[in-house]
Design an enzyme around this catalytic site. Structure first.
Site, PDB file in Angstrom:
ATOM      1  N   PRO A   1       0.834  -1.210   0.000  1.00  0.00           N
ATOM      2  CA  PRO A   1       0.000   0.000   0.000  1.00  0.00           C
ATOM      3  C   PRO A   1       0.861   1.250   0.000  1.00  0.00           C
ATOM      4  O   PRO A   1       1.843   1.342   0.736  1.00  0.00           O
ATOM      5  CB  PRO A   1      -0.808  -0.125   1.300  1.00  0.00           C
ATOM      6  CG  PRO A   1      -0.036  -1.084   2.152  1.00  0.00           C
ATOM      7  CD  PRO A   1       0.657  -2.010   1.217  1.00  0.00           C
TER       8      PRO A   1
ATOM      9  N   GLN B   1      -6.809  -1.669   1.752  1.00  0.00           N
ATOM     10  CA  GLN B   1      -6.276  -1.400   3.085  1.00  0.00           C
ATOM     11  C   GLN B   1      -7.196  -0.404   3.788  1.00  0.00           C
ATOM     12  O   GLN B   1      -7.476   0.675   3.269  1.00  0.00           O
ATOM     13  CB  GLN B   1      -4.855  -0.845   3.042  1.00  0.00           C
ATOM     14  CG  GLN B   1      -4.222  -0.820   4.434  1.00  0.00           C
ATOM     15  CD  GLN B   1      -2.905  -0.093   4.490  1.00  0.00           C
ATOM     16  OE1 GLN B   1      -2.840   1.103   4.242  1.00  0.00           O
ATOM     17  NE2 GLN B   1      -1.833  -0.820   4.839  1.00  0.00           N
TER      18      GLN B   1
ATOM     19  N   HIS C   1      -4.755  -1.572   8.441  1.00  0.00           N
ATOM     20  CA  HIS C   1      -3.587  -0.712   8.627  1.00  0.00           C
ATOM     21  C   HIS C   1      -3.335  -0.595  10.123  1.00  0.00           C
ATOM     22  O   HIS C   1      -3.982   0.181  10.826  1.00  0.00           O
ATOM     23  CB  HIS C   1      -3.885   0.652   8.017  1.00  0.00           C
ATOM     24  CG  HIS C   1      -2.741   1.622   8.024  1.00  0.00           C
ATOM     25  ND1 HIS C   1      -1.965   1.881   9.137  1.00  0.00           N
ATOM     26  CD2 HIS C   1      -2.242   2.422   7.042  1.00  0.00           C
ATOM     27  CE1 HIS C   1      -1.048   2.785   8.833  1.00  0.00           C
ATOM     28  NE2 HIS C   1      -1.198   3.135   7.575  1.00  0.00           N
TER      29      HIS C   1
ATOM     30  N   TYR D   1      -0.815   5.395  12.887  1.00  0.00           N
ATOM     31  CA  TYR D   1      -2.264   5.472  12.741  1.00  0.00           C
ATOM     32  C   TYR D   1      -2.954   4.883  13.968  1.00  0.00           C
ATOM     33  O   TYR D   1      -2.326   4.420  14.902  1.00  0.00           O
ATOM     34  CB  TYR D   1      -2.691   4.775  11.449  1.00  0.00           C
ATOM     35  CG  TYR D   1      -2.569   5.652  10.209  1.00  0.00           C
ATOM     36  CD1 TYR D   1      -1.664   6.706  10.151  1.00  0.00           C
ATOM     37  CD2 TYR D   1      -3.361   5.417   9.091  1.00  0.00           C
ATOM     38  CE1 TYR D   1      -1.550   7.490   9.022  1.00  0.00           C
ATOM     39  CE2 TYR D   1      -3.258   6.205   7.949  1.00  0.00           C
ATOM     40  CZ  TYR D   1      -2.343   7.251   7.915  1.00  0.00           C
ATOM     41  OH  TYR D   1      -2.235   8.036   6.803  1.00  0.00           O
TER      42      TYR D   1
ATOM     43  N   GLY E   1      12.637  -2.421   2.389  1.00  0.00           N
ATOM     44  CA  GLY E   1      14.078  -2.533   2.240  1.00  0.00           C
ATOM     45  C   GLY E   1      14.564  -3.758   1.493  1.00  0.00           C
ATOM     46  O   GLY E   1      15.750  -4.071   1.539  1.00  0.00           O
TER      47      GLY E   1
END
Length: 396
Positions: free
Chosen positions: A32, A108, A183, A188, A308
């Protein structure tokens, strides 16, 4: 620089059975990503969204940008929601575009919580587990603004937010998504409940590891009541550093370990593991091994590794059994045909960061594929219809 052609020896490119009738064409997940293209008062997806996601349907699984579950959840400009019928109709065009290409797409579901601002809420304070200013800035309709101290949710209001998640999950189903992802990563609302610095509650929603995790599991119960657990995923970021420190918070890590172990009680679609310590941070090989080494044994279901990773490291973690799928974010911006580029050793395009959030088509739908995508018939497995689930009774 062109990568050497590799096909069969790449674990990343093999199909994967996600369960509940979802057989993915490969193990490449589009993570996302907020792209800030819903430039309309309704915060509804546009034809550009349909084209953007269609172009990237070669991924085994697409997870949409975070979508607001309610007006109260809004906390960034030009980000779409999934709480109105207009938004549902617009998302239906997006899911149809992805399905026409044989793709699979989850929505999401997101709530900003304290990381919002009164500019989004007619002057009213954003909500949070506790009245604690998380710090930082937010881009509001009036420009970049410092976040402020939010108001703490009452237990009755927490139940209302859980219902917002349930309603948004039902809307995602109406819009034709193949499932939903919660999420629960840093910054959040769900992550704020998990964070002992931002959650100072002493009632059933705080005080202990179990208490701080309670909100997440109430939301999960509501959403799986709509979809069934096999079509629901959770994304979290357990390695968060606090304040100026670059060290992982042991308290945050402990609550995420509890969550991961308890998620085994739910036969979910997947757990999506964000391995970074800070936003926009690169994960070192040692950190990757530490993160996957900890959470792979704790969670026995499908594990998606995020953040990553490149083609080589993604193939390595799947080949070593440390993850089942790997998600990529920024690589999918400049490379809409990313799995095909991996398969054929084609060069990768670097996305223009100046256009990531600017709105409009530039830097959004104008990255060309390196070569036509010609998926074999065997690879065109795609999603199957969502199994029928009894709908829970709506509470007042």
């Amino acid at each position: 620089m062109s990568l050497p052609p590799r096909t069969e020896e790449q674990p990343l490119l093999g199909p994967y059975d996600l369960g509940a009738g979802l057989r993915l064409r490969n193990r490449v997940v589009m993570a996302p990503m907020t792209r800030a293209r819903a430039d309309n008062p309704a915060l509804a997806p546009t034809t550009s969204h349909s084209e953007y996601y269609r172009q990237r349907a070669g991924a085994g699984l697409i997870v949409s940008e975070g979508t607001w579950i309610s007006p109260q959840a809004v906390g960034a400009v030009r980000v779409p929601g999934i709480y109105s019928q207009e938004q549902v109709r617009a998302w239906a065009a997006v899911t149809s575009a992805v399905h026409d290409e044989g793709g699979t797409v989850f929505a999401q579901l997101a709530h900003t919580g304290a990381a919002s601002h009164p500019d989004f809420h007619q002057g009213h304070l954003p909500v949070a587990p506790s009245a604690v200013n998380p710090g930082g800035t937010v881009h509001t309709p009036n420009g970049p603004t410092h976040v402020i101290t939010p108001r703490a949710l009452s237990t009755h209001q927490i139940a209302d937010v859980v219902e917002q998640y349930r309603s948004a999950a039902a809307n995602a189903r109406l819009a034709g998504f193949d499932g939903v992802e919660l999420h629960a990563q840093r910054g959040y609302l769900i992550a704020q409940f998990l964070n002992p610095v931002l959650n100072l509650r002493t009632d059933a929603y705080g005080g202990t590891v179990e208490g701080r995790a309670r909100f997440l599991f109430e939301v999960l119960d509501a959403v799986t009541g709509v979809w069934g657990p096999h079509r629901v995923g959770v994304k979290f970021a357990p390695h968060q550093a606090l304040g100026a420190s670059h060290e992982v918070s042991p308290e945050i890590l402990a609550v995420h370990e509890h969550v991961a172990a308890r998620l085994n009680d739910y036969p979910l679609a997947y757990l999506h593991l964000m391995m970074t310590r800070r936003p926009n941070e690169k994960v070192t090989p040692a950190q990757r091994q530490e993160s996957l080494g900890l959470f792979r044994p704790l969670y026995r279901g499908t594990l998606i590794a995020n953040a990553g990773l490149d083609q080589d490291s993604a193939n390595a973690v799947i080949g070593e059994g440390l993850a089942d799928l790997v998600s990529f974010a920024e690589l999918f911006i400049g490379n809409p045909d990313l799995p095909a580029r991996f398969r054929h050793g084609l060069p990768l395009t670097t996305g223009d960061r100046a256009t990531f959030y600017q709105g409009g088509p530039d830097g959004y739908t104008d990255y060309p594929p390196a070569a036509p995508i010609r998926a074999s018939p065997a690879a065109e497995v795609g999603p199957q219809p969502v199994p029928s689930q009894p709908q829970p009774r709506r509470t007042s």
